[in-house]
Motif scaffolding. Structure first.
Motif, PDB file in Angstrom:
ATOM      1  N   ASP A 256      37.651 148.791 118.417  1.00  0.00           N
ATOM      2  CA  ASP A 256      36.324 149.166 118.923  1.00  0.00           C
ATOM      3  C   ASP A 256      35.321 148.029 118.807  1.00  0.00           C
ATOM      4  O   ASP A 256      34.172 148.162 119.231  1.00  0.00           O
ATOM      5  CB  ASP A 256      35.784 150.386 118.164  1.00  0.00           C
ATOM      6  CG  ASP A 256      36.661 151.608 118.339  1.00  0.00           C
ATOM      7  OD1 ASP A 256      37.288 151.730 119.406  1.00  0.00           O
ATOM      8  OD2 ASP A 256      36.717 152.442 117.413  1.00  0.00           O
ATOM      9  N   GLY A 257      35.729 146.947 118.150  1.00  0.00           N
ATOM     10  CA  GLY A 257      34.833 145.813 117.985  1.00  0.00           C
ATOM     11  C   GLY A 257      33.914 145.934 116.787  1.00  0.00           C
ATOM     12  O   GLY A 257      32.905 145.238 116.697  1.00  0.00           O
ATOM     13  N   ILE A 258      34.237 146.827 115.856  1.00  0.00           N
ATOM     14  CA  ILE A 258      33.385 147.051 114.685  1.00  0.00           C
ATOM     15  C   ILE A 258      34.211 146.796 113.429  1.00  0.00           C
ATOM     16  O   ILE A 258      35.357 147.223 113.324  1.00  0.00           O
ATOM     17  CB  ILE A 258      32.830 148.491 114.682  1.00  0.00           C
ATOM     18  CG1 ILE A 258      31.967 148.702 115.926  1.00  0.00           C
ATOM     19  CG2 ILE A 258      32.028 148.768 113.437  1.00  0.00           C
ATOM     20  CD1 ILE A 258      31.523 150.120 116.128  1.00  0.00           C
ATOM     21  N   SER A 259      33.625 146.126 112.444  1.00  0.00           N
ATOM     22  CA  SER A 259      34.345 145.812 111.207  1.00  0.00           C
ATOM     23  C   SER A 259      34.199 146.941 110.184  1.00  0.00           C
ATOM     24  O   SER A 259      33.297 147.778 110.276  1.00  0.00           O
ATOM     25  CB  SER A 259      33.819 144.505 110.613  1.00  0.00           C
ATOM     26  OG  SER A 259      32.487 144.693 110.180  1.00  0.00           O
ATOM     27  N   ILE A 260      35.097 146.928 109.192  1.00  0.00           N
ATOM     28  CA  ILE A 260      35.025 147.904 108.098  1.00  0.00           C
ATOM     29  C   ILE A 260      33.736 147.715 107.328  1.00  0.00           C
ATOM     30  O   ILE A 260      33.097 148.674 106.900  1.00  0.00           O
ATOM     31  CB  ILE A 260      36.246 147.764 107.168  1.00  0.00           C
ATOM     32  CG1 ILE A 260      37.514 148.133 107.928  1.00  0.00           C
ATOM     33  CG2 ILE A 260      36.096 148.618 105.920  1.00  0.00           C
ATOM     34  CD1 ILE A 260      38.796 147.883 107.168  1.00  0.00           C
ATOM     35  N   LEU A 261      33.301 146.471 107.165  1.00  0.00           N
ATOM     36  CA  LEU A 261      32.048 146.194 106.464  1.00  0.00           C
ATOM     37  C   LEU A 261      30.869 146.843 107.171  1.00  0.00           C
ATOM     38  O   LEU A 261      29.967 147.391 106.527  1.00  0.00           O
ATOM     39  CB  LEU A 261      31.838 144.686 106.329  1.00  0.00           C
ATOM     40  CG  LEU A 261      30.611 144.254 105.540  1.00  0.00           C
ATOM     41  CD1 LEU A 261      30.677 144.769 104.115  1.00  0.00           C
ATOM     42  CD2 LEU A 261      30.478 142.748 105.557  1.00  0.00           C
TER      43      LEU A 261
END
Length: 125
Positions: A103-108
């Motif tokens: 989705d283009g989103i990091s866990i952070l």
């Protein structure tokens, strides 16, 4: 000769009460009557102090003012990691935290959105 109900004798306003015809309302009146006339509920208080405390907390929570929930589309989603072993530590490397998902989103980014105050404290922001 007119029939007189002796059980109602001496009770004020009995002849002036007009009982409702709605069956639901009659049921509620019966429940209210039983609450006022049955007195054994005070005898059934649990002896265990912790049980009483929990029951008191639960009954008080029934009357608290609950905030309106957000619409589901505005709620944050989250995941829970459950370690397999009791003493297992779950740690992410910096690369795993910064790696973007499909989705283009990091866990952070997810962690910052879900726990903004904790992460601000950890990173002294």
């Amino acid at each position: 000769m007119e029939y007189v109900d002796k059980s109602m004798e001496g009770r004020p306003f009995v002849s002036k009460i007009k009982w409702p015809r709605d069956p639901e309302l009659k049921l509620q009146i019966r429940r209210l009557h039983s609450l006022f006339t049955i007195k054994d509920s005070a005898v059934n208080v649990p002896r265990n102090l912790d049980t009483r405390r929990r029951l008191e907390f639960f009954t008080n929570s029934l009357f608290m003012n609950m905030p309106r929930p957000q619409p589901v589309r505005e709620m944050l989603s989250f995941s829970v990691l459950t370690p397999y072993y009791y003493s297992e530590t779950v740690l992410y490397s910096i690369n795993e935290l910064l790696k973007k998902t499909e989705d283009g989103i990091s866990i952070l980014f997810y962690l910052q959105k879900i726990y903004p105050s904790i992460l601000a404290f950890m990173f002294n922001e």
